[in-house]
Design a protein around this motif. Structure first.
Motif, short mmCIF file in Angstrom:
data_model
loop_
_atom_site.label_atom_id
_atom_site.label_comp_id
_atom_site.label_asym_id
_atom_site.label_seq_id
_atom_site.Cartn_x
_atom_site.Cartn_y
_atom_site.Cartn_z
N LEU A 180 -4.20 0.59 -10.74
CA LEU A 180 -3.76 -0.71 -11.26
C LEU A 180 -3.78 -1.79 -10.17
O LEU A 180 -4.37 -2.86 -10.33
CB LEU A 180 -2.34 -0.57 -11.85
CG LEU A 180 -1.68 -1.87 -12.31
CD1 LEU A 180 -2.38 -2.42 -13.55
CD2 LEU A 180 -0.20 -1.65 -12.61
N TYR A 181 -3.14 -1.47 -9.00
CA TYR A 181 -3.03 -2.48 -7.95
C TYR A 181 -4.34 -2.69 -7.21
O TYR A 181 -4.63 -3.78 -6.72
CB TYR A 181 -1.87 -2.14 -7.00
CG TYR A 181 -0.54 -2.39 -7.66
CD1 TYR A 181 0.00 -3.67 -7.71
CD2 TYR A 181 0.15 -1.36 -8.30
CE1 TYR A 181 1.20 -3.92 -8.36
CE2 TYR A 181 1.35 -1.60 -8.96
CZ TYR A 181 1.87 -2.89 -8.99
OH TYR A 181 3.04 -3.14 -9.64
N SER A 182 -5.19 -1.65 -7.14
CA SER A 182 -6.51 -1.82 -6.52
C SER A 182 -7.32 -2.82 -7.34
O SER A 182 -7.98 -3.71 -6.81
CB SER A 182 -7.26 -0.49 -6.47
OG SER A 182 -6.57 0.40 -5.65
N GLY A 199 0.81 -1.22 0.00
CA GLY A 199 0.00 0.00 0.00
C GLY A 199 0.84 1.27 0.00
O GLY A 199 0.52 2.24 -0.67
N LYS A 200 1.95 1.24 0.74
CA LYS A 200 2.79 2.43 0.85
C LYS A 200 3.37 2.85 -0.49
O LYS A 200 3.55 4.03 -0.77
CB LYS A 200 3.91 2.19 1.86
CG LYS A 200 3.44 2.37 3.28
CD LYS A 200 4.49 1.95 4.27
CE LYS A 200 3.94 2.11 5.68
NZ LYS A 200 4.76 1.41 6.65
N VAL A 201 3.69 1.87 -1.34
CA VAL A 201 4.28 2.22 -2.64
C VAL A 201 3.23 2.31 -3.74
O VAL A 201 3.35 3.11 -4.66
CB VAL A 201 5.40 1.23 -3.06
CG1 VAL A 201 6.69 1.57 -2.38
CG2 VAL A 201 5.01 -0.20 -2.78
N ALA A 202 2.16 1.49 -3.59
CA ALA A 202 1.13 1.50 -4.65
C ALA A 202 0.33 2.80 -4.66
O ALA A 202 -0.28 3.14 -5.67
CB ALA A 202 0.19 0.31 -4.46
N CYS A 203 0.32 3.52 -3.54
CA CYS A 203 -0.46 4.76 -3.47
C CYS A 203 0.35 5.99 -3.85
O CYS A 203 -0.12 7.12 -3.72
CB CYS A 203 -1.04 4.93 -2.06
SG CYS A 203 -2.19 3.63 -1.64
N MET A 204 1.56 5.79 -4.29
CA MET A 204 2.41 6.94 -4.61
C MET A 204 1.99 7.63 -5.91
O MET A 204 2.31 8.80 -6.11
CB MET A 204 3.87 6.52 -4.68
CG MET A 204 4.46 6.33 -3.30
SD MET A 204 6.16 5.84 -3.36
CE MET A 204 6.65 6.19 -1.67
N SER A 205 1.32 6.90 -6.80
CA SER A 205 0.83 7.55 -8.02
C SER A 205 -0.59 7.07 -8.31
O SER A 205 -0.97 5.96 -7.90
CB SER A 205 1.74 7.24 -9.21
OG SER A 205 1.51 5.92 -9.66
N ASP A 206 -1.35 7.91 -8.99
CA ASP A 206 -2.74 7.58 -9.29
C ASP A 206 -2.81 6.32 -10.17
O ASP A 206 -3.65 5.44 -9.96
CB ASP A 206 -3.37 8.78 -10.01
CG ASP A 206 -4.87 8.61 -10.14
OD1 ASP A 206 -5.51 8.29 -9.10
OD2 ASP A 206 -5.40 8.74 -11.26
N LYS A 207 -1.86 6.22 -11.10
CA LYS A 207 -1.84 5.08 -12.03
C LYS A 207 -1.62 3.76 -11.29
O LYS A 207 -2.36 2.79 -11.47
CB LYS A 207 -0.71 5.31 -13.05
CG LYS A 207 -0.67 4.30 -14.17
CD LYS A 207 0.52 4.58 -15.07
CE LYS A 207 0.82 3.37 -15.93
NZ LYS A 207 2.12 3.47 -16.57
#
Ligand SMILES: [Zn+2]
Length: 307
Positions: free
Chosen positions: A289-291, A277-285
């Motif tokens: 994608l990961y959500s 979550g900490k890295v996946a939320c760093m950009s909107d893209k």
């Protein structure tokens, strides 16, 4: 403790505990708390010069012969050679003098204050007037607070790039990849020094005491032109991957109780999700994608288990 006996114990020197440790934890090294010893020195000798000398003798990183010289000079200068408390203190030097403790790993702990610090933190959340229900609720808040702090420190350790301050760039990069942020900062101090010895094995025992390579081992790494820190000199406790390794071990360690196994897996998996979550939320893209990926996998598993 999973069947493992403690290797080191630190106490305030209470006589009953002293005797108990000798009879129960026979293989553990018993260290006396530096803070309590300094307080006792102030109380028993009443000489600020003695307290200052004693602090140096106790905590300075010196060899045993240097310690003996310092101790003798301190006893003579302060005129305390005949004081029983000082004689008793010297007879227990293996429990407090850093020079004589060399080779015993205590993870940098020299006082019992870490335990007392935890008490102080807990004291900010709970009060004596609380009932059991409120105590448990506040205690859980305290645990959550400590876990968040731990996550924050782990994040700082895992991400970011160090400022280069030495010529040994490859060696330093390798150390940055393996050590936690705090241990890396200490290791970097060793790297700043000039190599002074060509001996292959180190007898100074600092690696065993502090858990990071001493300046002599670093000198050998530089001399051999190593581009990577050997695994053998990275203590697992200070490694960035230590939590993941332990979590994986816990998952592999199946118990008969299915609900306990489920909770263990859930805890380990939640940690991984937090990290993602900490890295996946760093950009909107990345967030989208990961959500989408996680939701898709969750639906697949819910159908598989009929939920
Ligand atoms: Zn050494």
């Amino acid at each position: 403790m999973q069947g493992k006996a403690p290797q080191s114990v630190i106490t305030d020197g209470d006589p009953a505990i002293w005797i108990s440790i000798q009879s129960v934890l026979t293989y553990a090294h018993h260290r006396l708390c530096a803070w309590h010893l300094l307080r006792n020195a102030t109380f028993n000798i009443c000489d600020p010069r003695f307290t200052q000398f004693f602090k140096h003798c106790m905590l300075a990183d010196m060899e045993t012969d240097e310690f003996e010289t310092h101790w003798e000079s301190m006893v003579n200068d302060c005129g305390v050679g005949d004081v029983d408390w000082v004689k008793d203190l010297y007879s227990k030097k293996y429990a407090w003098a850093s020079a004589d403790i060399r080779g015993r790993f205590l993870a940098g702990v020299r006082t019992t204050s870490r335990c007392e610090l935890l008490h102080a933190k807990l004291g900010r959340f709970v009060e004596s007037r609380y009932g059991v229900l409120e105590f448990v609720r506040k205690f859980q808040m305290c645990v959550n607070f400590l876990r968040d702090k731990e996550d924050e420190l782990e994040f700082c350790s895992l991400y970011g790039t160090p400022v280069l301050q030495t010529d040994f760039v490859e060696l330093k990069k390798s150390a940055w990849m393996k050590f936690t942020r705090e241990m890396f900062a200490r290791f970097r101090e060793s790297l700043k020094r000039e190599p002074t010895s060509n001996i292959f094995s180190c007898m100074c025992m600092r690696m065993e005491s502090f858990g990071i390579p001493c300046v002599h081992i670093v000198a050998m790494c530089v001399w051999l032109d190593l581009g990577e820190i050997p695994e053998s000199i990275v203590l697992r406790r200070w490694s960035k991957t230590t939590k993941i390794d332990i979590e994986n071990e816990n998952i592999d360690h199946h118990t008969a109780d299915q609900s306990v196994t489920y909770k263990t897996r859930l805890g380990a998996f939640s940690q991984l999700c937090k990290r993602l979550g900490k890295v996946a939320c760093m950009s909107d893209k990345d967030f989208k994608l990961y959500s989408k990926k996680l939701l898709s996998d969750a639906i697949f598993l819910e159908i598989k288990y009929g939920l």
